[in-house]
Design an enzyme around this catalytic site. Sequence first.
Site, mmCIF file in Angstrom:
data_model
loop_
_atom_site.group_PDB
_atom_site.id
_atom_site.type_symbol
_atom_site.label_atom_id
_atom_site.label_comp_id
_atom_site.label_asym_id
_atom_site.label_seq_id
_atom_site.Cartn_x
_atom_site.Cartn_y
_atom_site.Cartn_z
ATOM 1 N N ILE A 89 0.723 -1.434 -0.404
ATOM 2 C CA ILE A 89 0.063 -0.074 -0.286
ATOM 3 C C ILE A 89 1.084 0.966 0.211
ATOM 4 O O ILE A 89 -0.251 2.227 -0.175
ATOM 5 C CB ILE A 89 -1.110 0.074 0.967
ATOM 6 N N ASP A 90 1.878 1.034 0.155
ATOM 7 C CA ASP A 90 2.831 2.403 0.131
ATOM 8 C C ASP A 90 2.879 2.570 -1.451
ATOM 9 O O ASP A 90 2.603 2.038 -2.226
ATOM 10 C CB ASP A 90 4.473 1.893 -0.155
ATOM 11 N N HIS A 105 -4.069 -3.847 -2.970
ATOM 12 C CA HIS A 105 -4.544 -4.418 -1.591
ATOM 13 C C HIS A 105 -4.751 -2.746 -0.833
ATOM 14 O O HIS A 105 -4.668 -2.294 -0.064
ATOM 15 C CB HIS A 105 -3.504 -4.507 -0.744
ATOM 16 N N CYS A 132 -15.945 14.120 2.708
ATOM 17 C CA CYS A 132 -15.147 13.272 1.294
ATOM 18 C C CYS A 132 -15.507 14.553 -0.005
ATOM 19 O O CYS A 132 -16.782 15.052 0.336
ATOM 20 C CB CYS A 132 -16.380 12.260 0.293
ATOM 21 N N GLU A 199 14.002 -15.728 1.471
ATOM 22 C CA GLU A 199 13.963 -17.171 2.605
ATOM 23 C C GLU A 199 12.575 -17.782 1.518
ATOM 24 O O GLU A 199 11.775 -16.907 0.640
ATOM 25 C CB GLU A 199 13.452 -16.911 3.518
HETATM 26 P P1 OAD Z 1 5.234 -10.494 4.736
HETATM 27 O O1 OAD Z 1 5.772 -9.632 5.135
HETATM 28 O O2 OAD Z 1 4.133 -11.562 4.784
HETATM 29 O O3 OAD Z 1 6.301 -11.127 4.001
HETATM 30 C C1 OAD Z 1 7.859 -10.911 3.210
HETATM 31 C C2 OAD Z 1 8.337 -11.583 2.401
HETATM 32 O O4 OAD Z 1 9.275 -11.031 1.939
HETATM 33 C C3 OAD Z 1 9.510 -12.595 3.856
HETATM 34 O O5 OAD Z 1 8.975 -13.383 2.664
HETATM 35 C C4 OAD Z 1 9.901 -11.855 3.508
HETATM 36 O O6 OAD Z 1 11.252 -13.461 4.102
HETATM 37 C C5 OAD Z 1 10.464 -11.144 2.777
HETATM 38 N N1 OAD Z 1 11.829 -9.917 2.453
HETATM 39 C C6 OAD Z 1 11.738 -9.770 3.921
HETATM 40 N N2 OAD Z 1 13.131 -8.719 3.409
HETATM 41 C C7 OAD Z 1 13.443 -8.836 1.772
HETATM 42 C C8 OAD Z 1 14.439 -7.941 1.410
HETATM 43 N N3 OAD Z 1 15.304 -7.752 1.148
HETATM 44 N N4 OAD Z 1 14.521 -9.033 -0.436
HETATM 45 C C9 OAD Z 1 13.512 -9.788 -0.846
HETATM 46 N N5 OAD Z 1 12.604 -10.575 0.383
HETATM 47 C C10 OAD Z 1 12.739 -9.729 1.841
HETATM 48 O O7 OAD Z 1 4.637 -9.763 3.487
HETATM 49 P P2 OAD Z 1 3.759 -9.816 1.882
HETATM 50 O O8 OAD Z 1 3.474 -11.077 1.791
HETATM 51 O O9 OAD Z 1 3.875 -9.201 1.177
HETATM 52 O O10 OAD Z 1 -2.412 -7.625 3.518
HETATM 53 O O11 OAD Z 1 1.993 -9.850 2.705
HETATM 54 C C11 OAD Z 1 0.938 -10.482 2.213
HETATM 55 C C12 OAD Z 1 -0.022 -9.276 2.737
HETATM 56 O O12 OAD Z 1 -0.410 -9.644 4.397
HETATM 57 C C13 OAD Z 1 -0.157 -7.527 2.585
HETATM 58 O O13 OAD Z 1 -0.506 -7.022 1.888
HETATM 59 C C14 OAD Z 1 -1.194 -7.417 3.849
HETATM 60 C C15 OAD Z 1 -0.511 -8.639 4.948
HETATM 61 O O14 OAD Z 1 -1.659 -9.161 5.425
HETATM 62 C C16 OAD Z 1 -2.837 -7.172 3.450
HETATM 63 O O15 OAD Z 1 -3.357 -6.100 4.936
HETATM 64 C C17 OAD Z 1 -4.929 -7.285 3.225
#
Ligand code: OAD
Length: 232
Positions: A89-90, A105, A132, A199
Amino acid sequence: MNIVVLTGAGISAESGVPTFRDADGLWEGHRIEEVATPEAYDLSPVAVQRFYDARRKALAEVEPNPAHVALARLEEVLGDELFLVTQNIDDLHERGGSQRVAHMHGELLSALCRSCGGRSHWTDDLDDFPPCPRCGIPELRPDVVWFGEVPYGMDVIQGKLMRADLFVSIGTSGAVYPAAGFVQMAAACGARTLEINLEPSEGTHFFNEARHGRAGELVPIWVDEVLRPLGF
Ligand code: OAD
Protein backbone atom coordinates in the site's frame (compact mmCIF):
# COMPACT_ATOMS: atom_id res chain seq x y z
CA MET A 1 6.97 -11.64 -23.98
CA ASN A 2 4.27 -11.00 -21.38
CA ILE A 3 5.62 -10.74 -17.84
CA VAL A 4 3.54 -10.46 -14.69
CA VAL A 5 5.41 -9.32 -11.57
CA LEU A 6 3.79 -9.64 -8.15
CA THR A 7 5.43 -7.76 -5.30
CA GLY A 8 4.96 -7.88 -1.54
CA ALA A 9 6.30 -6.23 1.58
CA GLY A 10 9.78 -7.71 1.07
CA ILE A 11 10.49 -5.41 -1.89
CA SER A 12 10.06 -2.37 0.36
CA ALA A 13 11.94 -3.84 3.35
CA GLU A 14 15.31 -2.41 2.31
CA SER A 15 13.63 1.00 2.00
CA GLY A 16 12.76 0.78 5.69
CA VAL A 17 9.07 -0.21 5.46
CA PRO A 18 8.46 -3.05 7.94
CA THR A 19 7.13 -6.34 6.55
CA PHE A 20 4.00 -7.95 8.02
CA ARG A 21 5.24 -11.31 9.22
CA ASP A 22 8.31 -10.52 11.28
CA ALA A 23 9.54 -12.75 14.06
CA ASP A 24 7.09 -11.22 16.58
CA GLY A 25 4.13 -11.65 14.18
CA LEU A 26 3.07 -8.05 14.77
CA TRP A 27 2.61 -5.19 12.31
CA GLU A 28 4.21 -2.13 13.93
CA GLY A 29 3.27 -3.51 17.35
CA HIS A 30 -0.30 -4.49 16.41
CA ARG A 31 -1.92 -7.82 15.64
CA ILE A 32 -3.15 -7.62 12.04
CA GLU A 33 -6.75 -8.32 13.15
CA GLU A 34 -6.63 -5.20 15.36
CA VAL A 35 -6.00 -2.87 12.44
CA ALA A 36 -6.72 -4.63 9.15
CA THR A 37 -10.29 -5.88 9.37
CA PRO A 38 -13.66 -4.14 8.87
CA GLU A 39 -14.60 -5.40 12.37
CA ALA A 40 -11.63 -3.54 13.91
CA TYR A 41 -12.73 -0.36 12.16
CA ASP A 42 -16.33 -0.72 13.37
CA LEU A 43 -15.07 -1.29 16.93
CA SER A 44 -12.35 1.39 17.11
CA PRO A 45 -12.48 3.70 14.08
CA VAL A 46 -10.22 6.39 15.56
CA ALA A 47 -7.51 3.89 16.54
CA VAL A 48 -7.57 2.32 13.08
CA GLN A 49 -7.49 5.74 11.38
CA ARG A 50 -4.52 6.76 13.53
CA PHE A 51 -2.67 3.57 12.68
CA TYR A 52 -2.96 4.25 8.93
CA ASP A 53 -2.37 8.00 9.43
CA ALA A 54 0.98 7.07 10.99
CA ARG A 55 1.81 4.69 8.11
CA ARG A 56 0.89 7.44 5.58
CA LYS A 57 3.13 9.97 7.37
CA ALA A 58 5.98 7.44 7.49
CA LEU A 59 6.02 7.30 3.67
CA ALA A 60 7.81 10.66 3.73
CA GLU A 61 10.77 9.02 5.49
CA VAL A 62 11.40 6.19 3.02
CA GLU A 63 12.81 6.10 -0.49
CA PRO A 64 12.54 3.55 -3.30
CA ASN A 65 15.41 1.07 -3.45
CA PRO A 66 17.21 -0.50 -6.46
CA ALA A 67 14.52 -3.20 -6.78
CA HIS A 68 11.77 -0.61 -7.35
CA VAL A 69 13.97 1.31 -9.77
CA ALA A 70 14.87 -1.83 -11.74
CA LEU A 71 11.19 -2.71 -12.23
CA ALA A 72 10.54 0.82 -13.51
CA ARG A 73 13.37 0.35 -16.02
CA LEU A 74 11.79 -2.92 -17.12
CA GLU A 75 8.48 -1.14 -17.70
CA GLU A 76 10.20 1.60 -19.67
CA VAL A 77 11.43 -1.01 -22.17
CA LEU A 78 8.57 -3.53 -22.15
CA GLY A 79 5.65 -1.12 -21.82
CA ASP A 80 2.36 -3.03 -21.75
CA GLU A 81 4.14 -6.38 -21.90
CA LEU A 82 4.91 -5.89 -18.20
CA PHE A 83 2.07 -6.04 -15.71
CA LEU A 84 3.11 -5.02 -12.19
CA VAL A 85 0.71 -5.94 -9.42
CA THR A 86 1.59 -5.19 -5.82
CA GLN A 87 0.13 -6.14 -2.47
CA ASN A 88 1.88 -3.11 -1.00
CA ILE A 89 0.00 0.00 0.00
CA ASP A 90 3.08 2.25 -0.13
CA ASP A 91 3.90 4.39 -3.17
CA LEU A 92 7.50 3.25 -3.65
CA HIS A 93 6.92 1.65 -7.06
CA GLU A 94 5.54 4.95 -8.35
CA ARG A 95 8.36 6.95 -6.77
CA GLY A 96 10.83 4.48 -8.27
CA GLY A 97 9.45 5.44 -11.69
CA SER A 98 6.76 2.84 -12.46
CA GLN A 99 3.83 4.41 -14.30
CA ARG A 100 1.35 1.54 -14.21
CA VAL A 101 0.95 -0.23 -10.89
CA ALA A 102 -2.05 -2.35 -9.90
CA HIS A 103 -2.48 -1.93 -6.15
CA MET A 104 -4.57 -4.99 -5.37
CA HIS A 105 -4.64 -4.20 -1.61
CA GLY A 106 -5.32 -0.48 -2.07
CA GLU A 107 -3.13 2.53 -1.32
CA LEU A 108 -2.21 4.62 1.72
CA LEU A 109 -2.43 7.73 -0.45
CA SER A 110 -6.08 7.17 -1.20
CA ALA A 111 -9.26 7.52 0.88
CA LEU A 112 -12.41 5.49 0.30
CA CYS A 113 -15.80 7.01 1.09
CA ARG A 114 -18.05 4.58 2.94
CA SER A 115 -21.04 6.62 1.82
CA CYS A 116 -20.59 7.22 -1.93
CA GLY A 117 -17.85 4.65 -2.64
CA GLY A 118 -15.64 7.32 -4.24
CA ARG A 119 -11.85 6.99 -4.05
CA SER A 120 -9.90 10.23 -3.59
CA HIS A 121 -6.15 10.91 -3.61
CA TRP A 122 -5.36 11.61 0.05
CA THR A 123 -2.21 12.79 1.84
CA ASP A 124 -3.59 14.15 5.15
CA ASP A 125 -4.80 12.44 8.30
CA LEU A 126 -8.26 10.85 8.45
CA ASP A 127 -8.69 10.60 12.25
CA ASP A 128 -10.69 13.85 12.37
CA PHE A 129 -13.17 12.40 9.84
CA PRO A 130 -13.00 15.08 7.15
CA PRO A 131 -15.76 15.35 4.51
CA CYS A 132 -15.51 13.29 1.35
CA PRO A 133 -14.34 15.58 -1.51
CA ARG A 134 -16.98 13.98 -3.73
CA CYS A 135 -20.17 13.78 -1.64
CA GLY A 136 -19.33 15.89 1.43
CA ILE A 137 -20.23 13.17 3.91
CA PRO A 138 -17.56 12.55 6.60
CA GLU A 139 -17.25 8.81 5.98
CA LEU A 140 -13.72 8.49 4.65
CA ARG A 141 -11.73 5.39 5.60
CA PRO A 142 -8.28 4.21 4.48
CA ASP A 143 -8.53 2.88 0.92
CA VAL A 144 -6.85 -0.37 1.85
CA VAL A 145 -8.24 -3.86 1.43
CA TRP A 146 -8.80 -5.46 4.80
CA PHE A 147 -9.13 -9.14 5.59
CA GLY A 148 -12.53 -10.33 4.44
CA GLU A 149 -12.69 -7.70 1.67
CA VAL A 150 -12.23 -8.30 -2.05
CA PRO A 151 -8.92 -7.15 -3.57
CA TYR A 152 -9.03 -4.59 -6.36
CA GLY A 153 -8.80 -5.45 -10.04
CA MET A 154 -9.02 -9.23 -9.82
CA ASP A 155 -10.59 -9.54 -13.33
CA VAL A 156 -7.70 -7.68 -14.95
CA ILE A 157 -5.11 -9.56 -12.87
CA GLN A 158 -6.58 -12.94 -13.81
CA GLY A 159 -6.57 -12.00 -17.49
CA LYS A 160 -2.91 -10.97 -17.29
CA LEU A 161 -1.96 -14.19 -15.45
CA MET A 162 -3.68 -16.28 -18.13
CA ARG A 163 -1.63 -14.59 -20.88
CA ALA A 164 1.69 -14.49 -18.99
CA ASP A 165 4.81 -16.13 -20.42
CA LEU A 166 6.67 -15.46 -17.18
CA PHE A 167 5.37 -14.87 -13.65
CA VAL A 168 7.75 -13.44 -11.05
CA SER A 169 6.93 -13.13 -7.36
CA ILE A 170 9.13 -10.75 -5.37
CA GLY A 171 9.27 -10.27 -1.60
CA THR A 172 6.08 -12.00 -0.55
CA SER A 173 5.61 -14.75 2.03
CA GLY A 174 2.89 -16.49 0.00
CA ALA A 175 0.69 -16.59 3.08
CA VAL A 176 -2.23 -14.46 1.91
CA TYR A 177 -4.69 -15.43 -0.82
CA PRO A 178 -5.65 -14.70 -3.55
CA ALA A 179 -2.12 -13.40 -4.32
CA ALA A 180 -0.54 -16.58 -2.96
CA GLY A 181 -2.42 -18.53 -5.65
CA PHE A 182 -1.22 -16.46 -8.63
CA VAL A 183 1.78 -18.74 -9.20
CA GLN A 184 -0.43 -21.79 -9.68
CA MET A 185 -2.83 -19.91 -11.94
CA ALA A 186 -0.02 -18.60 -14.15
CA ALA A 187 1.68 -22.01 -14.27
CA ALA A 188 -1.58 -23.74 -15.18
CA CYS A 189 -1.86 -21.34 -18.14
CA GLY A 190 1.66 -22.13 -19.34
CA ALA A 191 3.87 -19.47 -17.73
CA ARG A 192 7.35 -20.11 -16.37
CA THR A 193 7.54 -19.01 -12.75
CA LEU A 194 10.30 -17.43 -10.68
CA GLU A 195 10.42 -16.54 -7.00
CA ILE A 196 12.75 -13.86 -5.65
CA ASN A 197 12.57 -13.69 -1.86
CA LEU A 198 14.82 -13.46 1.15
CA GLU A 199 13.89 -17.02 2.13
CA PRO A 200 11.73 -19.77 0.63
CA SER A 201 8.10 -18.59 0.67
CA GLU A 202 5.24 -20.83 1.75
CA GLY A 203 4.58 -21.65 -1.90
CA THR A 204 8.20 -21.92 -3.01
CA HIS A 205 7.71 -25.47 -4.37
CA PHE A 206 5.17 -24.15 -6.92
CA PHE A 207 7.87 -22.16 -8.75
CA ASN A 208 10.10 -23.40 -11.59
CA GLU A 209 12.97 -21.41 -10.12
CA ALA A 210 13.65 -19.70 -6.81
CA ARG A 211 16.38 -17.19 -5.99
CA HIS A 212 16.84 -16.37 -2.34
CA GLY A 213 18.43 -13.15 -1.15
CA ARG A 214 17.74 -9.43 -0.91
CA ALA A 215 15.41 -7.94 -3.51
CA GLY A 216 17.63 -4.85 -3.79
CA GLU A 217 20.41 -7.06 -5.14
CA LEU A 218 18.56 -9.84 -6.97
CA VAL A 219 15.88 -7.83 -8.82
CA PRO A 220 18.35 -5.56 -10.72
CA ILE A 221 20.30 -8.71 -11.73
CA TRP A 222 17.13 -10.41 -13.02
CA VAL A 223 16.03 -7.27 -14.90
CA ASP A 224 19.45 -7.09 -16.57
CA GLU A 225 19.05 -10.72 -17.64
CA VAL A 226 15.70 -9.92 -19.28
CA LEU A 227 16.85 -6.73 -20.98
CA ARG A 228 20.33 -7.74 -22.21
CA PRO A 229 19.07 -10.03 -25.02
CA LEU A 230 16.81 -7.14 -26.12
CA GLY A 231 19.88 -4.90 -26.55
CA PHE A 232 19.51 -2.85 -23.35
P1 OAD B 1 5.00 -10.61 4.45
O1 OAD B 1 5.50 -9.77 5.57
O2 OAD B 1 4.05 -11.72 4.78
O3 OAD B 1 6.23 -11.30 3.73
C1 OAD B 1 7.34 -10.55 3.31
C2 OAD B 1 8.32 -11.52 2.68
O4 OAD B 1 9.41 -10.73 2.22
C3 OAD B 1 8.89 -12.56 3.63
O5 OAD B 1 8.82 -13.85 3.02
C4 OAD B 1 10.34 -12.12 3.82
O6 OAD B 1 11.24 -13.22 3.93
C5 OAD B 1 10.61 -11.37 2.54
N1 OAD B 1 11.65 -10.34 2.64
C6 OAD B 1 12.00 -9.58 3.71
N2 OAD B 1 12.99 -8.74 3.41
C7 OAD B 1 13.30 -8.96 2.11
C8 OAD B 1 14.25 -8.42 1.20
N3 OAD B 1 15.09 -7.44 1.57
N4 OAD B 1 14.28 -8.88 -0.07
C9 OAD B 1 13.43 -9.87 -0.46
N5 OAD B 1 12.52 -10.43 0.35
C10 OAD B 1 12.44 -9.98 1.61
O7 OAD B 1 4.40 -9.61 3.38
P2 OAD B 1 3.42 -9.91 2.15
O8 OAD B 1 3.67 -11.28 1.59
O9 OAD B 1 3.49 -8.75 1.26
O10 OAD B 1 -2.43 -7.70 3.31
O11 OAD B 1 2.03 -9.92 2.89
C11 OAD B 1 0.89 -10.11 2.13
C12 OAD B 1 -0.29 -9.39 2.73
O12 OAD B 1 -0.45 -9.76 4.10
C13 OAD B 1 -0.13 -7.89 2.80
O13 OAD B 1 -0.41 -7.24 1.60
C14 OAD B 1 -1.12 -7.53 3.85
C15 OAD B 1 -0.76 -8.57 4.86
O14 OAD B 1 -1.68 -8.89 5.79
C16 OAD B 1 -3.45 -6.94 3.76
O15 OAD B 1 -3.28 -6.05 4.57
C17 OAD B 1 -4.76 -7.27 3.13
